[in-house]
Design a protein around this motif. Structure first.
Motif, PDB file in Angstrom:
ATOM      1  N   GLU A  14       0.851  -1.182   0.000  1.00 48.74           N
ATOM      2  CA  GLU A  14       0.000   0.000   0.000  1.00 48.74           C
ATOM      3  C   GLU A  14       0.885   1.230   0.000  1.00 48.74           C
ATOM      4  N   ASP A  15       0.269   2.394  -0.058  1.00 48.34           N
ATOM      5  CA  ASP A  15       1.038   3.628  -0.056  1.00 48.34           C
ATOM      6  C   ASP A  15       1.607   3.882   1.333  1.00 48.34           C
ATOM      7  N   TYR A  16       2.883   4.255   1.381  1.00 46.18           N
ATOM      8  CA  TYR A  16       3.540   4.554   2.652  1.00 46.18           C
ATOM      9  C   TYR A  16       3.864   6.041   2.710  1.00 46.18           C
ATOM     10  N   ARG A  59       8.666   1.402  -2.180  1.00 46.74           N
ATOM     11  CA  ARG A  59       7.607   2.385  -1.941  1.00 46.74           C
ATOM     12  C   ARG A  59       7.990   3.384  -0.859  1.00 46.74           C
TER      13      ARG A  59
END
Length: 339
Positions: free
Chosen positions: A113-115, A254
């Motif tokens: 997921e986005d960090y 990411r």
């Protein structure tokens, strides 16, 4: 914010050769740990305890008398709660000490997921609210230092502000550049895709190289410039083992590229938001090759409710010179908690 009681269990993480395999729940070695002994925390690849946060398993540990004031320790980039192995045993003699693995690091889950800094800020605030549930001093190293400061600056957004003081151990974070022009350049989609592909290739190759034990040891010794005696096999393994997770390389990419996007968060703005409302301790390794003492100088200049203890160490003073850092944290926390 959620006010639900935390769901926790002992050692729910894997005991197999890879961190993702299923295993039966077993007891934590800390159940029989003698706090009075002050011995180094044992490395335990199965994890210590697990807290369910946003449907993810977060590895954490706690040690000390629950009736005593709380202290939360937050590790830096690529590390884990185990990096406080020389601090937790000593500090738990006087405090109810907690430490967790940030999402994406250590033995915590590594979702794709986005960090962003907001993710770890919210993790810290939710952990204090749901698990610790009492006034807390937060202390963090590097990325964990920035997370501690970010959480302290936004704790007042919660129903109850439970962060009473903050310790920065060579904290990461950018300062505003008053001479920087606004970024008004339009991005070419094709160029950005090519840049992303090149970045991914380079970072993936770097990850494969840097997770080798010999390379981990080499890097650690660079950031323990005064005394590298604590760069041992257990510390190296605590960094290597989580890299076996199938998602580790992608999470590394990411985080490095700040996949979460969003507006930049600057140290200046967090200090301004705090407005000297909480005491700040800078326990700073003055020989840090990555984050120079000038960063601590700037924080002191911007925030009058701060004090500084110079540590004869590098980027990880808490592990390179634990006695000096433990003394500094204890004195600060005693004052903040009124002990």
């Amino acid at each position: 914010p959620s006010s639900a009681k935390a769901v926790t269990q002992k050692s729910s993480l894997s005991s197999s050769t890879t961190p993702t395999a299923a295993t039966a729940v077993i007891s934590s070695p800390l159940d029989n740990y003698d706090v009075a002994s002050g011995e180094r925390l044992p490395w335990y690849e199965q994890g210590y305890s697990s807290w369910k946060w946003r449907d993810h398993n977060i590895n954490y540990l706690e040690l000390g008398d629950p009736s005593k004031p709380a202290l939360l320790l937050i590790h830096g980039f690529g590390a884990s709660a185990y990096h406080f192995r020389h601090n937790i045993p000593e500090l738990s003699k006087d405090y109810h000490v907690y430490a967790f693995d940030l999402l994406g690091f250590g033995l915590s889950d590594k979702p794709l997921e986005d960090y962003s800094a907001e993710v770890w800020r919210d993790q810290a605030l939710d952990f204090i609210e749901q698990v610790i549930q009492k006034p807390t001093v937060v202390a963090g190293n590097s990325l964990g230092g920035f997370t501690s400061l970010y959480a302290a600056a936004h704790a007042s957004d919660r129903e109850e502000d439970l962060i009473k003081g903050c310790v920065l151990l060579n904290a990461a974070g950018r300062f505003r550049d008053p001479d920087a022009p606004p970024d008004a350049e339009e991005k070419n989609e094709l160029v950005e895709k090519v840049k992303e592909w090149v970045q991914r290739l380079v970072i993936s190759a770097s990850f494969i190289y840097t997770k080798r034990p010999a390379r981990i040891e080499q890097v650690l010794k660079q950031v323990y410039p005064v005394n590298d005696a604590n760069v041992d096999d257990e510390l190296v393994e605590s960094i290597r083992f989580p890299s076996l997770d199938p998602n580790a390389a992608e999470v590394f990419y990411r985080v490095i590229t700040k996949n979460g996007g969003g507006a930049a968060v600057f140290v200046d703005d967090l200090l301004a938001r705090l407005d000297n409302s909480k005491p700040l301790l800078l326990a700073w390794g003055e020989s840090d090759p990555w984050i120079r003492p000038a960063a601590a100088d700037k924080i002191q200049a911007l925030y009058s409710n701060s004090r500084r203890v110079s540590i004869d160490a590098g980027h990880c003073p808490h592990d390179e010179a634990p006695e000096a850092v433990n003394r500094a944290i204890r004195e600060f926390a005693n004052e903040v908690h009124g002990v």
